[in-house]
Design an enzyme around this catalytic site. Structure first.
Site, PDB file in Angstrom:
ATOM      1  N   GLY F 104     -22.933  29.463   1.533  1.00  0.00           N
ATOM      2  CA  GLY F 104     -23.887  28.405   1.758  1.00  0.00           C
ATOM      3  C   GLY F 104     -23.039  27.172   2.572  1.00  0.00           C
ATOM      4  O   GLY F 104     -22.000  27.600   3.716  1.00  0.00           O
ATOM      5  N   CYS F 105     -23.426  26.248   1.798  1.00  0.00           N
ATOM      6  CA  CYS F 105     -23.948  25.023   2.614  1.00  0.00           C
ATOM      7  C   CYS F 105     -22.913  23.915   1.999  1.00  0.00           C
ATOM      8  O   CYS F 105     -22.002  24.100   3.566  1.00  0.00           O
ATOM      9  CB  CYS F 105     -24.732  24.307   1.827  1.00  0.00           C
ATOM     10  N   VAL F 106     -22.206  23.867   1.072  1.00  0.00           N
ATOM     11  CA  VAL F 106     -21.501  22.783   0.171  1.00  0.00           C
ATOM     12  C   VAL F 106     -20.507  22.451   1.434  1.00  0.00           C
ATOM     13  O   VAL F 106     -19.433  23.279   1.642  1.00  0.00           O
ATOM     14  CB  VAL F 106     -21.323  22.990  -0.650  1.00  0.00           C
TER      15      VAL F 106
END
Ligand code: SRM
Ligand code: SRM
Ligand code: SRM
Ligand code: SRM
Ligand code: SF4
Ligand code: SF4
Ligand code: SF4
Ligand code: SF4
Ligand code: SF4
Ligand code: SF4
Ligand code: SF4
Ligand code: SF4
Lengths: 106, 355, 390, 355, 390, 106
Positions: F104-106
């Site tokens: 996802g994001c990090v």
């Protein structure tokens, strides 16, 4: 709020006869309420079955049972429900069962 | 036991003779003059209809007056239209003027046909409803006084224009698809009567009633009640509908919103929803002057800009909403932009627009 | 307490007929009507309704037809302490014979405020304002003279239809007969609320939809035809001769360009393109009329905004013949009601249920095959179910 | 530390002379012939562009071949279009034919301009992506072999027609607004590797990934994993994107869906989404004959029915989708009817339709 | 294991240039490319991808620009056990000088499979297939010759623009310069993913939108003009003389009927009605061109279907002048990113956030007043917020 | 799945060096993982602060922290994070912190 005596106890009752202190409901109170609502008093078994079903359902789910379910689960025809409680499940049976005044479904 | 389920009277008994005789045989019609229609049957018969306005909220006396007219000129029959207008039908052309005179005598205006403004569909308002954010009959009276000339045919419009009013978002009358819709709106978050909550309301029903999920169980398990997330509440009042312990009416906050451009008929363009142009006008009884002047302005701008036979919504969709706001001078505000469930389809996903 | 009602008085003025005058007429005979004027004045002053929430009253054997109402300030307005309304089922097409109507009004004058709505926006006659004690007598007396209550609560509401074949040359179905027939057939559903919520049926004789069925009925029955509209060239000539701009106002405004003027004749040049919008017919009623293979389009789902925003009905059956006893329609409706009743949540209208579980579930339940007429356009998103396999 | 953040080369250095000189001064252009454009500058200069096809997935050798052509005829410059097509620009008209010859020599087709079919925007497929429900390069090759005549200008169409392909619903290339979209689709519910779930996946992210809320925490608190409600799963694969422990690919279930009628340009009509016409065609490598024949049919029906300069979507919206299904003979099935978030706006809320 | 690849071989046939031929060319020099052909054949046989999920590799100092990839059957295809791709930021407008390009290709041939995409569908040059060890060297070597990685992950992706003023008479903004300028300005946001999810910027010089900005960029910058389009009547005459049907193909197809032929002259008869759709200009490029007061419309929110269905961008700023250093745009973008970053959930694109919290919140955050140009039409539902009072 | 020895313990490790048995993570394991990922080993306090923050956040919420929060809460500039962990918060710091491989994001 008008007052009334049901099963010897003073009750707050709204204009339509719904009790406002549900915690004080009892079978005797129901019988008294039924005087205006059920076709026969004291209530015969089928009336009681319906009232108990409605009350149990309400205590479990927080709402009055849908009409379809009420008929299905008790194997009652809707017309028969109106015979038992001429004002119908909402204005009649729910009132006897001590529920809040239905705004929704029944 | 009382008689039940006999249903309404059979319509066949209610039909005027000329109607019964020519039922299903009508060939064409003509607009004779404002308020007067002529229908011609394949049998050669003609039926003349005189239509008039009515305040809808009437005394039995007025209905009896109508009966008198019907008895005199229409073999004891008359009808109402789907927009509350009484109609007198006669096969006899010579009855037209006497009927008109009789109608005017009891104080009703003849009109409501053709390319003008008919009676307003409306609701109960402060006359009878617990939920009303504005009045109905009063506002209607104030508006129709202004629109009178369009009803009686002194002024005409490019096409029929329907005005409707609902006193709350329940929109009794389904006025969500009308040329001009006047809607009572709350603008304050409901208050909560925690004490009477369980006596008056079913908690699950109350929670489920909220379109935006703003209503939650009260965090304190000892308090059998709910809380409202103010940020999510858009004052629809649906919680109040199901739960008397959540009153939402507010003298300062209640008022009227104006929606524009809906239609129902399938003529030329498909039916359309009315769309928000003015989110809020405060209640100003008895004549709601801000409301009436806004409506008049829209009607006049429509009258002078639309093509012949173009409904309000058709005109606006042709020229563009940006043009509508420009021509009417109505300010465009953030509330005009949709942010509910189908919002995405309203956003302008093109570089095509007018300045 | 001041008895002056200056704001009410103001609304007696002006050219449009005044409901305040009506209130005052009724007030001459009814104390409730008298109080109602004061209630209204007070509402105008305080900009608030004076009515309490809800009220649940009725007549024996019925679950609907009466709207209970109580005033919030019974001390101030004692004569409207209880002020219930009754909904009386109107005759199809809102036609009345005066003697029958007078009988009805007499009952009301005897038992109530003498105020009514002709009509409520569903279509009932509304008797506006009486007390609980009068309800049963009213019902007993009106049934005795051949009238009955309409719908309220979670039932089939009073069905309505346009004037249709009674006085309209466009009618493709017999709206009056259809409405009367189903009203009689479904008296039980109308009087004893069995459903998750209210449901409505309205019928219009043609796509002009003069009862706004498509906007305000869960089942919208709208007359249409399956063959070609009929053009009478003599009629066309009359319009042309009268100077009417057939090209500009009719041909050019046909939404699908299905019409053409050819040598002074108006032709439905592309009959397969005509979407039966009624425009040309509306413009030239003497020259153009619907085809002869008539029936109805059945659309489902219209309703007011609560809770997911307003809906218009959408096409479910593009064409259905509508002949008495309307068996095909009734079977369809019962199947739909059964599915809704079984699957709908409390206070969920049928279109909201369709929206929640998907149109395919509804179509399966009512045994209807999907056709492109049901949609403006297919889905744009790729989120497709294959629960019956690929 | 390594050099960072220097960014791409300055485009100014990359421009052919005739471009640099006439930058921003172009006046008009002409279509000389398929694949060849002429742009005329206010300075009087002319630039001739020869465009050719490319498989996009290329070896460095092919690019070097292109460089060779550019060195020879275009002062050592060339470019690619936004649809992967190499373009050679020269101020010298006489270079056109030699450039064409050189291009053809390295096996590329000249074309892709004007009212035909240009190169297909596409994605990685089985060449490189973990998520692919179909191949990309292979399907593209199969389709473009069939559409070749429309690329090289042997056949023309009412207007530009764009075909694009994405190998899964992520739709890299954003092919959701293209005349014909070919989309890889799964049709089976993902399986769950409970054992490796926590090692491989963030549970909250996995749950949040599901558009329909089909993914829930595993009911057994001892099993740190999720469950899928099969009835709610529409095989989008988004859970797999964020969570390797939820594989969804399935040899028998994977395949291709066809979407039609999207556009991007604002010419005449606003941009439109492509819409589902065929929900599923099984993968049939190496040539996907069912896919190519369906596309050919649509192109041909479009070619013979649309008005001049009408894009596919404009044509369909004019005649109606019911007509599209009739003309193409494509069966209409329940999957065509929307049941996702904006479904309501696609339902036909009018009696206006064609039989 | 059988080394035959009949399905691959089949795809060498046919008129369209074959990527399989390209694979085979590369396979002559690269074992990885050789294996890739087998991988592809096996995928065709088994109708499944052979690639494992994910992979997270990169170069020092960057969080993006490389897509990690491993094979699921390393035993069978050992030479593509790791097969990562690099995204190389292309020069604005995809113009190349061959010497600069050749240098780049040489690096790739040295360190990777020799296969690439010209271009990826975001717009980067894709170097297709290398191992982890080669990543840093590749980056070191390409930066040394003046190239850099493009975007991947939750960052600003490589911005792209159409050919614009370089070779197009319609360009209303300098797409190449704008794209280069912002790419350089936002190197940090491009290389070090700071956001909740990916975000994209694309610029087209006019509403023809030749980079499909409106369909696939969170920020879509599309050239337009604020005055009237310019018509050269001599040019019009040329078209008319050549027999071109100006009335039928241009005037009649103007979506707002803004044009009219008057005495052989083509007039923008209703200039206020022109919505700058480009159609007439496209049809008659020698006679009609955009106005002179040029700038861009800024639209926000396009993206692919995941998770709420695909979005097209919608108008936020109807008209913005676009002159270097594009300060107004940059400030707007930074404000928008800041709001998104602060409020967005993981993997929530900006249009999804706008959808979730409402356009009014976004407009407040970026200090933009609502204008009707932002919507096709106002809301139909009555669910309106007055959080700033009435 | 390749194996590796971290802090003397045998670990399953994926191709990108992420440990597959998070329950065996320890500070010593982190230091060993940091040899490939952190700019300095043993990790100085700021590196540790970041690793601990990420790990605590993960243990509490089940996801890696958003980059913005990670910087804000620790008062780190993102560039500084890349100085400490050149491959960045996801490929670098999360790996050292023993998290699942971020998708996802990090
Ligand atoms: C009497 C009534 C039916 C009834 O059963 O009561 C009726 C009767 C006729 N309508 Fe209607 N319509 C009636 C309500 C409606 C409604 C419903 C409404 O307003 O709530 C509509 C839909 C309005 C909308 O779209 O919002 C309606 C949309 C039409 C149309 C389509 C107009 C259009 O172009 O959109 C026509 C055709 C026309 O006007 O040319 C039409 C035409 C007609 C004709 C001419 C049909 C005929 O040949 O007899 C009738 C006389 C029209 C007139 O008033 O000039 N009627 N008509 C209703 C009279 C209401 C009133 O008192 O004003
Ligand atoms: C009397 C009437 C308005 C009028 O003045 O004409 C009316 C009055 C009420 N409506 Fe209605 N509705 C009336 C027609 C409608 C219509 C129009 C129609 O039927 O064509 C609609 C829109 C169509 C629809 O069904 O959606 C309508 C949509 C509602 C709703 C919203 C339902 C929804 O699903 O969105 C409510 C709320 C509710 O059911 O709790 C509602 C609720 C109510 C209640 C019962 C108030 C409440 O909160 O429970 C109102 C009682 C008012 C009163 O005290 O007298 N009323 N209501 C109409 C019935 C008269 C009649 O029988 O002829
Ligand atoms: C070279 C390129 C721009 C670039 O920076 O690379 C380009 C160049 C031109 N485009 Fe384009 N367009 C290019 C991609 C696009 C795209 C994007 C796409 O296809 O992904 C679109 C949007 C397509 C869509 O709506 O789905 C696009 C929609 C147009 C249009 C609008 C067509 C329409 O009517 O919808 C025109 C005007 C026209 O064709 O008359 C146009 C016109 C032009 C003109 C005539 C502009 C000019 O005066 O130079 C150029 C030559 C057109 C031709 O190919 O015949 N260009 N053009 C792209 C070539 C792609 C290719 O290799 O095929
Ligand atoms: C390489 C490329 C396809 C190609 O062959 O050209 C690509 C490849 C991938 N994309 Fe993409 N996307 C590529 C352009 C796009 C585009 C088009 C664009 O940028 O104009 C889109 C649609 C526009 C958009 O951003 O919405 C796109 C929408 C996605 C999505 C869905 C995003 C969404 O919000 O809906 C994903 C899923 C994700 O982010 O996890 C995705 C994810 C992916 C991943 C990383 C797979 C994944 O599950 O994480 C793919 C890696 C494939 C591989 O192994 O090589 N890719 N992706 C394109 C980038 C090349 C380049 O840099 O030039
Ligand atoms: S619109 Fe609202 S306030 Fe008015 S009558 Fe209907 S429910 Fe009551
Ligand atoms: S008024 Fe409407 S939005 Fe507000 S809490 Fe009640 S139901 Fe929810
Ligand atoms: S709906 Fe049609 S048939 Fe019915 S009254 Fe209106 S025009 Fe006549
Ligand atoms: S009914 Fe409507 S669509 Fe049919 S020909 Fe007449 S105007 Fe055209
Ligand atoms: S479309 Fe899907 S499968 Fe194809 S490259 Fe993009 S993410 Fe991978
Ligand atoms: S495939 Fe899509 S719909 Fe199915 S569980 Fe995964 S995320 Fe949900
Ligand atoms: S978008 Fe406009 S300016 Fe850019 S290349 Fe296309 S036509 Fe030219
Ligand atoms: S640009 Fe489009 S809208 Fe403007 S005049 Fe030309 S065709 Fe009409």
């Amino acid at each position: 709020m008008p007052k009334g005596i049901l099963a010897g106890v003073e009750f707050e009752i709204d204009e339509d006869g719904f009790i406002q202190e549900p915690e004080k409901w009892s079978e005797a109170v129901a019988e008294d309420l039924a005087k205006d609502e059920s076709s026969i008093t004291p209530m015969p078994p089928d009336q009681w079955r319906l009232v108990n079903y409605i009350r149990d359902y309400y205590l479990q789910f927080g709402v009055a049972p849908p009409v379809r379910m009420l008929c299905k689960k008790n194997d009652f025809d809707l017309k028969y429900v109106y015979e038992m409680f001429p004002k119908g499940p909402a204005a009649g049976a729910c009132k006897v069962a001590g529920l809040p005044k239905p705004t929704g479904c029944v | 036991m009382a008689t039940t389920d006999i249903g309404p009277p059979d319509y066949k008994e209610m039909l005027p003779e000329v109607i019964a005789k020519n039922y299903g045989k009508w060939k064409y019609h003509e607009d004779i003059k404002p308020g007067v229609l002529k229908h011609v049957s394949e049998t050669g018969d003609e039926a003349f209809t005189v239509r008039c306005g009515s305040p809808r909220l009437v005394s039995v006396d007025l209905i009896r007056d109508l009966c008198d007219i019907a008895d005199k000129y229409c073999d004891g029959h008359f009808r109402f239209t789907s927009r509350y207008n009484p109609e007198f039908i006669t096969p006899n052309k010579d009855n037209i003027e006497p009927i008109i005179a009789a109608i005017e005598k009891i104080g009703l205006p003849v009109g409501g046909t053709g390319r003008g403004i008919s009676n307003m569909i409306h609701t109960q308002g402060w006359i009878h409803c617990h939920g009303a954010a504005t009045d109905a009959s009063g506002v209607v009276k104030a508006i129709m006084d202004e629109m009178y000339d369009y009803f009686v045919g002194k002024k005409t419009l490019p096409q029929k224009l329907r005005i409707s009013l609902a006193c709350c978002l329940n929109m009794c009358g389904a006025i969500h698809a009308t040329d001009l819709a006047v809607v009572g709106v709350h603008t304050r978050v409901p208050t909560i009567d925690h004490e009477h909550m369980t006596v008056l309301c079913e908690l699950p029903t109350t929670q489920a009633s909220c379109p935006t999920g703003a209503i939650r169980k009260h965090p304190d398990p000892n308090i059998k009640s709910v809380t409202v997330n103010d940020d999510k509440c858009m004052y629809c009042g649906n919680c109040f509908t199901v739960c008397p312990a959540m009153p939402i009416a507010h003298a300062e906050g209640d008022g009227i919103a104006i929606y524009v451009g809906g239609k129902v008929s399938n003529a030329r363009k498909a039916p359309m929803f009315s769309r928000l142009v003015i989110p809020y006008i405060p209640n100003n009884p008895p004549r709601w002057p801000e409301v009436t002047s806004v409506l008049k302005n829209i009607v006049e701008v429509y009258a002078s800009n639309a093509h012949p036979f173009e409904r309000v919504g058709e005109w606006i969709e042709r020229v563009g909403w940006e043009r509508f706001f420009k021509l009417t001078g109505i300010p465009f505000v953030e509330q005009n932009i949709d942010d509910f469930e189908l919002a995405r389809d309203t956003l302008r996903t093109t570089t095509q627009f007018k300045w | 307490m001041d008895d002056k009602t200056p704001m009410m008085d103001e609304l007696e003025k002006g050219p449009w007929p005044s409901y305040v005058k009506e209130l005052k007429k009724a007030a001459k005979k009814s104390d409730a009507a008298k109080d109602l004027i004061k209630v209204q004045e007070r509402s105008f002053e305080e900009k608030m309704t004076m009515w309490k929430h809800g009220g649940i009253v009725g007549v024996a054997g019925y679950g609907g037809g009466v709207i209970g109402r109580y005033i919030s300030r019974p001390e101030e307005f004692p004569n409207v302490q209880a002020f219930h309304t009754l909904r009386i089922n109107h005759p199809s097409g809102w036609f009345y014979k005066t003697d029958r109507l007078r009988e009805l009004l007499d009952v009301w004058e005897k038992h109530g405020s003498g105020l009514c709505n002709f009509h409520g926006s569903t279509g009932d006659i509304i008797f506006l304002g009486t007390t609980s004690e009068h309800l049963q007598p009213i019902h007993d007396e009106i049934t005795a003279i051949g009238w009955d209550l309409g719908g309220s609560g979670s039932d089939l509401r009073t069905p309505t239809g346009c004037v249709g074949p009674a006085r309209c040359e466009y009618a493709c179905i017999d709206t009056l007969d259809f409405i009367y027939n189903i009203t009689m057939e479904f008296q039980n559903e109308l009087h004893r609320p069995p459903f998750p919520y209210k449901t409505k049926i309205k019928a219009s004789g043609c796509p002009n939809d003069c009862v706004a069925a498509i906007a305000r009925a869960d089942f919208s029955i709208i007359g249409t035809w399956h063959d070609n509209l009929r053009i009478d060239q003599d009629g066309v000539k009359e319009y042309l001769d009268s100077g009417f701009d057939v090209q500009g106002l009719v041909v050019n405004k046909c939404p699908t360009n299905a019409l053409e003027m050819v040598n002074g004749k108006l032709e439905l040049a592309w009959p397969e393109d005509c979407v039966r919008c009624m425009h040309c017919i509306n413009m030239m009623s003497k020259a153009i009329r619907p085809g002869v293979d008539k029936g109805a389009t059945i659309l489902v789902g219209a309703k007011a905004p609560v809770i997911h925003g307003a809906c218009l009905s959408s096409v479910i059956i593009p064409f259905m013949k509508m002949e008495p006893p309307y068996t095909e329609f009734k079977e369809l409706w019962l199947k739909a009601m059964d599915w809704w009743d079984e699957n709908g949540r409390t206070r969920e209208r049928i279109s909201e249920l369709i929206d929640r579980v998907g149109m395919r579930m509804f179509l399966r339940a009512i045994d209807v095959e999907p056709v492109p007429q049901m949609v403006y356009r297919p889905r744009a998103n790729p989120y497709v179910f294959f629960d019956k396999g690929v």
